[in-house]
Design a protein around this motif. Structure first.
Motif, short mmCIF file in Angstrom:
data_model
loop_
_atom_site.label_atom_id
_atom_site.label_comp_id
_atom_site.label_asym_id
_atom_site.label_seq_id
_atom_site.Cartn_x
_atom_site.Cartn_y
_atom_site.Cartn_z
N MET A 1 -33.43 5.89 -4.02
CA MET A 1 -32.35 6.62 -4.65
C MET A 1 -31.79 7.61 -3.63
SD MET A 1 -32.39 8.82 -8.19
CE MET A 1 -32.93 7.44 -9.17
N SER A 2 -30.49 7.73 -3.59
CA SER A 2 -29.86 8.59 -2.60
C SER A 2 -30.02 10.07 -2.98
CB SER A 2 -28.37 8.24 -2.49
OG SER A 2 -27.69 8.67 -3.64
N GLU A 3 -29.88 10.90 -1.98
CA GLU A 3 -30.00 12.35 -2.21
C GLU A 3 -28.89 12.85 -3.14
OE1 GLU A 3 -30.45 14.75 1.28
OE2 GLU A 3 -31.76 13.25 2.21
N LYS A 4 -27.73 12.22 -3.03
CA LYS A 4 -26.61 12.61 -3.89
C LYS A 4 -26.94 12.31 -5.37
CE LYS A 4 -21.66 12.00 -4.48
NZ LYS A 4 -20.46 11.30 -4.05
N ALA A 5 -27.51 11.16 -5.63
CA ALA A 5 -27.87 10.79 -7.01
C ALA A 5 -28.96 11.71 -7.54
CB ALA A 5 -28.33 9.33 -7.06
N ILE A 6 -29.92 12.06 -6.69
CA ILE A 6 -30.99 12.97 -7.09
C ILE A 6 -30.41 14.34 -7.42
CG2 ILE A 6 -33.04 14.19 -6.27
CD1 ILE A 6 -33.76 11.63 -4.71
N ALA A 7 -29.47 14.80 -6.62
CA ALA A 7 -28.84 16.10 -6.85
C ALA A 7 -28.06 16.10 -8.17
CB ALA A 7 -27.92 16.47 -5.69
N VAL A 8 -27.38 15.00 -8.45
CA VAL A 8 -26.62 14.89 -9.70
C VAL A 8 -27.56 14.94 -10.90
CG1 VAL A 8 -25.20 13.31 -11.10
CG2 VAL A 8 -24.65 13.67 -8.69
N LYS A 9 -28.68 14.22 -10.82
CA LYS A 9 -29.65 14.21 -11.92
C LYS A 9 -30.30 15.58 -12.08
CE LYS A 9 -30.60 9.33 -12.04
NZ LYS A 9 -31.58 8.26 -12.07
N ALA A 10 -30.60 16.23 -10.95
CA ALA A 10 -31.19 17.57 -11.02
C ALA A 10 -30.22 18.55 -11.69
CB ALA A 10 -31.57 18.06 -9.63
N GLN A 11 -28.94 18.41 -11.37
CA GLN A 11 -27.92 19.25 -12.00
C GLN A 11 -27.85 18.99 -13.50
OE1 GLN A 11 -26.17 21.77 -10.83
NE2 GLN A 11 -25.07 22.02 -12.76
N LYS A 12 -27.94 17.73 -13.90
CA LYS A 12 -27.89 17.37 -15.31
C LYS A 12 -29.11 17.94 -16.05
CE LYS A 12 -26.05 15.12 -18.78
NZ LYS A 12 -24.81 15.55 -19.37
N VAL A 13 -30.29 17.89 -15.40
CA VAL A 13 -31.50 18.46 -16.00
C VAL A 13 -31.31 19.95 -16.22
CG1 VAL A 13 -33.93 19.03 -15.54
CG2 VAL A 13 -33.10 16.72 -15.12
N GLU A 14 -30.74 20.66 -15.25
CA GLU A 14 -30.46 22.09 -15.38
C GLU A 14 -29.52 22.37 -16.55
OE1 GLU A 14 -31.53 24.90 -13.84
OE2 GLU A 14 -32.99 23.69 -12.75
N GLU A 15 -28.46 21.58 -16.66
CA GLU A 15 -27.48 21.76 -17.74
C GLU A 15 -28.12 21.57 -19.11
OE1 GLU A 15 -24.18 19.13 -17.10
OE2 GLU A 15 -23.71 20.02 -15.15
N ILE A 16 -28.90 20.50 -19.24
CA ILE A 16 -29.53 20.21 -20.53
C ILE A 16 -30.59 21.26 -20.85
CG2 ILE A 16 -30.85 18.50 -21.86
CD1 ILE A 16 -27.90 17.73 -21.28
N ALA A 17 -31.34 21.71 -19.85
CA ALA A 17 -32.34 22.77 -20.07
C ALA A 17 -31.65 24.04 -20.56
CB ALA A 17 -33.13 23.03 -18.79
N ASP A 18 -30.52 24.38 -19.96
CA ASP A 18 -29.75 25.56 -20.41
C ASP A 18 -29.26 25.38 -21.85
OD1 ASP A 18 -30.11 26.92 -18.05
OD2 ASP A 18 -28.16 26.36 -17.21
N GLN A 19 -28.83 24.16 -22.18
CA GLN A 19 -28.38 23.91 -23.55
C GLN A 19 -29.54 24.10 -24.53
OE1 GLN A 19 -26.39 20.02 -22.81
NE2 GLN A 19 -24.73 20.91 -24.01
N PHE A 20 -30.73 23.60 -24.18
CA PHE A 20 -31.90 23.78 -25.05
C PHE A 20 -32.21 25.27 -25.22
CE2 PHE A 20 -33.43 19.29 -24.40
CZ PHE A 20 -33.59 18.98 -25.73
N LYS A 21 -32.15 26.02 -24.13
CA LYS A 21 -32.48 27.45 -24.18
C LYS A 21 -31.47 28.24 -25.00
CE LYS A 21 -34.63 27.60 -19.61
NZ LYS A 21 -34.44 28.09 -18.23
#
Length: 186
Positions: free
Chosen positions: A1-21
């Motif tokens: 998996m490319s670093e760009k795809a990993i960064a996009v997924k990490a960003q999505k995890v952050e967004e969803i975690a913020d939504q949960f909080k």
């Protein structure tokens, strides 16, 4: 998996975690089997109450829930998952999804978070039975009005009783102007 795809997924995890909080509630459902019309109708009902429904990959949900401090939710992230997030009304997602699930057996409520607490299916069903925010305010207002209304009825009943005793005329107290009352008291 490319670093760009990993960064996009990490960003999505952050967004969803913020939504949960930050969400007043987040209810997880399995919407597999709903028709496009049913899904559109559900999203429309949710949107009217300020609720957003997102289909999210389970791996991202798992990581986001752990990051938000809701690792207990990881057991319900099996199969296709969609999450209904509400930032304002903690009851709205439960109420709308329960009503919709009762009419459409394809929608399965899995659980979620309500006011920062993990909620299982039974909890979600209990929340769903509560009235809407406006309904709760209406009930509260009625409770505040009850003593005042009761007092007004008692005063009216006393006035009617006095009128009966005096042959149809209400007794009045003689009004004394404030200035005269003050000089008489001196």
């Amino acid at each position: 998996m490319s670093e760009k795809a990993i960064a996009v997924k990490a960003q999505k995890v952050e967004e969803i975690a913020d939504q949960f909080k930050n969400a007043a509630s987040a209810v997880v459902v399995d919407a597999r089997g709903l028709t496009v019309a049913q899904s559109t109708d559900l999203r429309h009902q949710l949107r009217q109450e300020g609720v957003v429904l997102e289909v999210i990959k389970n791996k991202i949900l798992t990581r986001a829930a752990e990051k938000a401090g809701f690792a207990e939710l990881n057991d319900i992230f099996a199969g296709p998952s969609a999450v209904a997030f509400s930032n304002d009304d903690a009851i709205a997602p439960s109420r709308i999804l329960k009503k919709f699930a009762d009419a459409n057996e394809k929608l399965e409520i899995k659980g979620g978070v309500v006011d920062g607490n993990i909620a299982n299916l039974d909890d979600i069903n209990k929340y769903a039975s509560l009235p809407s925010r406006e309904g709760l305010f209406g009930q509260l207002l009625a409770e505040f009005q009850f003593p005042i209304r009761s007092f007004a009825y008692v005063v009216k009943a006393l006035q009617e009783k006095l009128e009966e005793e005096n042959g149809g005329e209400a007794t009045t107290t003689e009004e004394v102007p404030v200035a005269e009352a003050a000089t008489d008291a001196e």
